[in-house]
Design a protein around this motif. Structure first.
Motif, PDB file in Angstrom:
ATOM      1  N   ASN A  51       0.803  -1.234   0.000  1.00 17.93           N
ATOM      2  CA  ASN A  51       0.000   0.000   0.000  1.00 17.93           C
ATOM      3  C   ASN A  51       0.832   1.278   0.000  1.00 17.93           C
ATOM      4  O   ASN A  51       0.335   2.333  -0.392  1.00 17.93           O
ATOM      5  CB  ASN A  51      -1.051  -0.010   1.113  1.00 17.93           C
ATOM      6  CG  ASN A  51      -0.451  -0.200   2.479  1.00 17.93           C
ATOM      7  OD1 ASN A  51       0.749  -0.040   2.660  1.00 17.93           O
ATOM      8  ND2 ASN A  51      -1.285  -0.537   3.447  1.00 17.93           N
ATOM      9  N   ALA A  96      -2.354 -15.710   5.848  1.00 17.31           N
ATOM     10  CA  ALA A  96      -3.167 -14.619   5.275  1.00 17.31           C
ATOM     11  C   ALA A  96      -2.345 -13.338   5.312  1.00 17.31           C
ATOM     12  O   ALA A  96      -2.266 -12.601   4.341  1.00 17.31           O
ATOM     13  CB  ALA A  96      -4.458 -14.450   6.051  1.00 17.31           C
ATOM     14  N   ARG A 115       2.596   5.874   6.071  1.00 17.13           N
ATOM     15  CA  ARG A 115       1.269   5.754   5.456  1.00 17.13           C
ATOM     16  C   ARG A 115       0.317   6.846   5.942  1.00 17.13           C
ATOM     17  O   ARG A 115      -0.474   7.388   5.158  1.00 17.13           O
ATOM     18  CB  ARG A 115       0.712   4.347   5.714  1.00 17.13           C
ATOM     19  CG  ARG A 115       1.435   3.313   4.836  1.00 17.13           C
ATOM     20  CD  ARG A 115       1.469   1.935   5.407  1.00 17.13           C
ATOM     21  NE  ARG A 115       2.227   1.025   4.545  1.00 17.13           N
ATOM     22  CZ  ARG A 115       3.551   0.880   4.551  1.00 17.13           C
ATOM     23  NH1 ARG A 115       4.303   1.600   5.390  1.00 17.13           N
ATOM     24  NH2 ARG A 115       4.158   0.047   3.719  1.00 17.13           N
ATOM     25  N   PHE A 279      -6.980   0.966   2.759  1.00 19.12           N
ATOM     26  CA  PHE A 279      -5.728   0.532   2.152  1.00 19.12           C
ATOM     27  C   PHE A 279      -5.156  -0.739   2.792  1.00 19.12           C
ATOM     28  O   PHE A 279      -4.080  -1.187   2.415  1.00 19.12           O
ATOM     29  CB  PHE A 279      -4.712   1.681   2.184  1.00 19.12           C
ATOM     30  CG  PHE A 279      -5.178   2.843   1.355  1.00 19.12           C
ATOM     31  CD1 PHE A 279      -5.142   2.760  -0.030  1.00 19.12           C
ATOM     32  CD2 PHE A 279      -5.706   3.984   1.939  1.00 19.12           C
ATOM     33  CE1 PHE A 279      -5.610   3.804  -0.819  1.00 19.12           C
ATOM     34  CE2 PHE A 279      -6.165   5.042   1.161  1.00 19.12           C
ATOM     35  CZ  PHE A 279      -6.119   4.949  -0.214  1.00 19.12           C
ATOM     36  N   SER A 283     -10.511  -8.819   3.910  1.00 19.78           N
ATOM     37  CA  SER A 283     -11.554  -9.543   3.162  1.00 19.78           C
ATOM     38  C   SER A 283     -12.511  -8.590   2.444  1.00 19.78           C
ATOM     39  O   SER A 283     -13.503  -9.043   1.871  1.00 19.78           O
ATOM     40  CB  SER A 283     -12.337 -10.435   4.112  1.00 19.78           C
ATOM     41  OG  SER A 283     -12.993  -9.633   5.075  1.00 19.78           O
ATOM     42  N   GLY A 284     -12.258  -7.284   2.534  1.00 19.47           N
ATOM     43  CA  GLY A 284     -13.037  -6.329   1.737  1.00 19.47           C
ATOM     44  C   GLY A 284     -14.288  -5.795   2.420  1.00 19.47           C
ATOM     45  O   GLY A 284     -15.159  -5.227   1.754  1.00 19.47           O
TER      46      GLY A 284
HETATM   47  C1  LIG Z   1      -6.398  -6.696  10.019  1.00 17.46           C
HETATM   48  S1  LIG Z   1      -6.396  -7.151   8.347  1.00 17.46           S
HETATM   49  C2  LIG Z   1      -7.747  -6.249   7.675  1.00 17.46           C
HETATM   50  C3  LIG Z   1      -9.056  -6.952   7.894  1.00 17.46           C
HETATM   51  C4  LIG Z   1     -10.240  -6.233   7.259  1.00 17.46           C
HETATM   52  N1  LIG Z   1     -10.588  -5.032   7.980  1.00 17.46           N
HETATM   53  C5  LIG Z   1     -11.456  -7.132   7.135  1.00 17.46           C
HETATM   54  O1  LIG Z   1     -12.556  -6.780   7.596  1.00 17.46           O
HETATM   55  O2  LIG Z   1     -11.314  -8.224   6.579  1.00 17.46           O
HETATM   56  C6  LIG Z   1      -4.978  -6.296   7.766  1.00 17.46           C
HETATM   57  C7  LIG Z   1      -4.708  -6.454   6.288  1.00 17.46           C
HETATM   58  O3  LIG Z   1      -3.634  -5.592   5.951  1.00 17.46           O
HETATM   59  C8  LIG Z   1      -2.899  -6.173   4.899  1.00 17.46           C
HETATM   60  N2  LIG Z   1      -1.568  -5.543   4.853  1.00 17.46           N
HETATM   61  C9  LIG Z   1      -0.612  -5.579   5.803  1.00 17.46           C
HETATM   62  N3  LIG Z   1       0.454  -4.847   5.425  1.00 17.46           N
HETATM   63  C10 LIG Z   1       0.149  -4.325   4.204  1.00 17.46           C
HETATM   64  C11 LIG Z   1       0.844  -3.494   3.285  1.00 17.46           C
HETATM   65  N4  LIG Z   1       2.062  -3.028   3.568  1.00 17.46           N
HETATM   66  N5  LIG Z   1       0.238  -3.165   2.120  1.00 17.46           N
HETATM   67  C12 LIG Z   1      -1.012  -3.632   1.830  1.00 17.46           C
HETATM   68  N6  LIG Z   1      -1.719  -4.427   2.664  1.00 17.46           N
HETATM   69  C13 LIG Z   1      -1.154  -4.773   3.838  1.00 17.46           C
HETATM   70  C14 LIG Z   1      -2.884  -7.654   5.243  1.00 17.46           C
HETATM   71  O4  LIG Z   1      -2.623  -8.443   4.105  1.00 17.46           O
HETATM   72  C15 LIG Z   1      -4.279  -7.842   5.828  1.00 17.46           C
HETATM   73  O5  LIG Z   1      -5.151  -8.305   4.830  1.00 17.46           O
END
Ligand SMILES: C[S@@+](CC[C@H](N)C(=O)[O-])C[C@H]1O[C@@H](n2cnc3c(N)ncnc32)[C@H](O)[C@@H]1O
Length: 358
Positions: A51, A96, A115, A279, A283-284
Motif C-alpha cells: 500500500n 493470510a 502511510r 488501504f 476480506s473487503g
Molecule cells: C487486520 S487485516 C484487515 C481486515 C479487514 N478489515 C477485514 O474486515 O477483513 C490487515 C490487512 O492488511 C494487509 N496488509 C498488511 N500490510 C500491508 C501493506 N504493507 N500493504 C497492503 N496491505 C497490507 C494484510 O494483508 C491484511 O489483509
C-alpha cells in the motif's frame, strides 16, 4: 509540542522516494493511463500490492479527493494469521498476513507513519481518517496522529466492545475492546449524527429554548411536559460482536471485521457518492459496505487471499444487481513474476474454501 521519537525516525521513509510504478487493468491487460481513472465513468478501484506504493501512486491524481479513509492495519500483535485452504478436495495451509515485528516497535511505527502522512494528503478538506488498533500500539499511534494531523484535529477514540470473543486474562482483565482513532483533515469535516434504539423507551422532560436559555416545557396549567424517547445519540462505545463463522457474511479471513462496525463508520463520516478508501482491506468489508451504501471506493491489500476474497464478495453481492459479465470494479497490480504466475494459474477463478487456522 509533544512528539514521539524512535531510532532512525524519518519524515519520509527512503523507500517511498521516486517510486515509478505502472498499474495494469488485470482483466483487460492494457496499460491504463492515469486520466482514465478519473473519467466521468467512475469505476471503483482495487489495488493488489504494497500500500505504500499504491498511496504514493494515488497522490498523482487523488490528493485531497478521498472523503473517508478507514484502515485496520496489523496491530503489532506478534502473530502471523494462518489460514487453511481447501481446493478440489485438497487442503493446504498458508499465511493470510504477517504481524510479526519481533521487538521492533520502531519499524512498526515508521511503517504506520509513512502511510498516515499519505492518508492525510489524500483526504479531502472535509475528510476523516478512522484508524483501527488495539492495546498493543494505539497509545503510540495517537501521539503520532497528533503530530501529523494536529492535536486539535482529534475527533474521537471509539471503543469497539466485542463481548463475544473469548479472551484469557490470568493476571489482567480479559481484553475485550479495540480502539478506533478518528482524526479530521480540517475543522470543517463531514459528521452525520447516528441514533440507536434504547433497550426500553424512557420518559424525558421536554425542553424548549426561551430567550436563548434551555428550559423545561410546561403546559397551560404550569405542569412540566414529558415525552417518550425510544432512541439516543450514539456515543463512542460500540457494543458489536466479533464476526463468527456461523454468520452468513463470514469469509474465513482471520481478522474480518463486522459489517455493522463499518456501516456505522461509513454513515457517520460520508454521504452517498463520496469516495471511501481502505488501504489494508483484508476480506473487503469496508469496500462491500461502501458499495451497499452507494459510496465510491478504493481498496488495496498486499495479500492474494485478500484480493481473492474481496473480489469474490463484491461480485457475489453485485451479481443480482447488474450484468454479471460487467466487473463492477477494476483490479490493478504492479506485475512481478510471482503475480503473473499466480494469475496465469487461474488463482482468482478458483473455488477456494478459506478457513481461519488457530
Ligand atoms: C487486520 S487485516 C484487515 C481486515 C479487514 N478489515 C477485514 O474486515 O477483513 C490487515 C490487512 O492488511 C494487509 N496488509 C498488511 N500490510 C500491508 C501493506 N504493507 N500493504 C497492503 N496491505 C497490507 C494484510 O494483508 C491484511 O489483509
Amino acid at each position: 509540542m509533544v512528539k514521539l521519537s524512535w531510532e532512525n525516525k524519518a519524515n519520509i521513509s527512503e523507500n517511498i522516494k521516486d517510486l515509478k510504478i505502472r498499474y495494469f487493468n488485470y482483466f483487460k491487460p492494457v496499460d491504463v493511463g492515469i486520466g482514465d481513472l478519473k473519467g466521468n465513468n467512475w469505476k471503483n478501484l482495487l489495488f493488489w500490492g504494497e500500500n505504500l506504493n499504491v498511496l504514493h501512486y494515488l497522490t498523482n491524481n487523488f490528493s485531497g479527493k478521498i472523503d473517508l479513509i478507514y484502515v485496520d492495519p496489523p496491530f503489532f500483535s506478534g502473530t502471523d494469521y494462518r489460514i487453511k485452504i481447501e481446493e478440489d478436495g485438497n487442503q493446504y495451509d498458508s499465511i493470510a498476513y504477517f504481524d510479526h515485528w519481533g521487538k521492533d516497535l520502531d519499524s512498526y511505527l515508521q511503517m504506520l507513519r509513512d502511510r498516515i502522512v499519505l492518508f492525510r494528503e489524500l483526504l479531502s478538506i472535509n475528510g476523516l481518517l478512522f484508524i483501527h488498533l488495539d492495546w498493543h500500539a494505539s497509545h503510540y499511534v495517537r501521539v503520532l496522529l497528533d503530530e501529523i494531523f494536529g492535536a486539535n484535529r482529534f475527533v474521537n477514540s471509539i471503543v469497539w466492545y466485542y463481548y463475544n470473543k473469548y479472551s484469557a486474562g490470568k493476571k489482567s482483565l480479559p481484553r475485550a475492546h479495540d480502539d478506533i482513532l478518528v482524526y479530521s483533515k480540517s475543522a470543517n469535516y463531514t459528521f452525520n449524527e447516528l441514533r440507536i434504539r434504547r433497550k426500553k423507551p424512557i420518559k424525558q422532560l421536554k425542553r424548549v429554548m426561551v430567550d436563548g436559555v434551555l428550559k423545561n416545557a410546561k403546559d397551560e396549567k404550569g405542569h412540566v411536559i414529558y415525552r417518550v424517547v425510544k432512541d439516543k445519540k450514539m456515543d463512542d462505545v460500540w457494543k458489536i460482536p466479533c464476526m463468527q463463522p456461523a454468520s452468513k457474511e463470514w469469509t474465513g479471513f482471520p481478522t474480518q471485521k463486522h459489517h455493522d462496525l463499518l456501516e456505522r463508520i461509513i454513515k457517520i463520516g460520508s454521504n452517498e457518492g463520496d469516495l471511501v478508501a481502505d488501504f489494508f482491506c483484508g476480506s473487503g468489508t469496508t469496500l462491500l459496505v461502501a458499495d451497499k451504501l452507494n459510496r465510491r471506493w478504493i481498496g488495496s491489500d498486499i495479500s492474494e487471499y485478500s484480493i481473492y476474497l474481496t473480489r469474490k464478495r463484491l461480485l457475489n453481492y453485485r451479481k443480482n444487481i447488474i450484468d454479471p459479465k460487467i466487473e463492477p470494479f477494476e483490479i490493478y497490480a504492479h506485475f512481478d513474476e510471482q503475480k503473473k504466475n499466480l494469475i496465469s494459474s487461474g488463482f482468482f477463478e478458483k473455488d477456494l474454501k478459506i478457513k481461519r487456522k488457530k
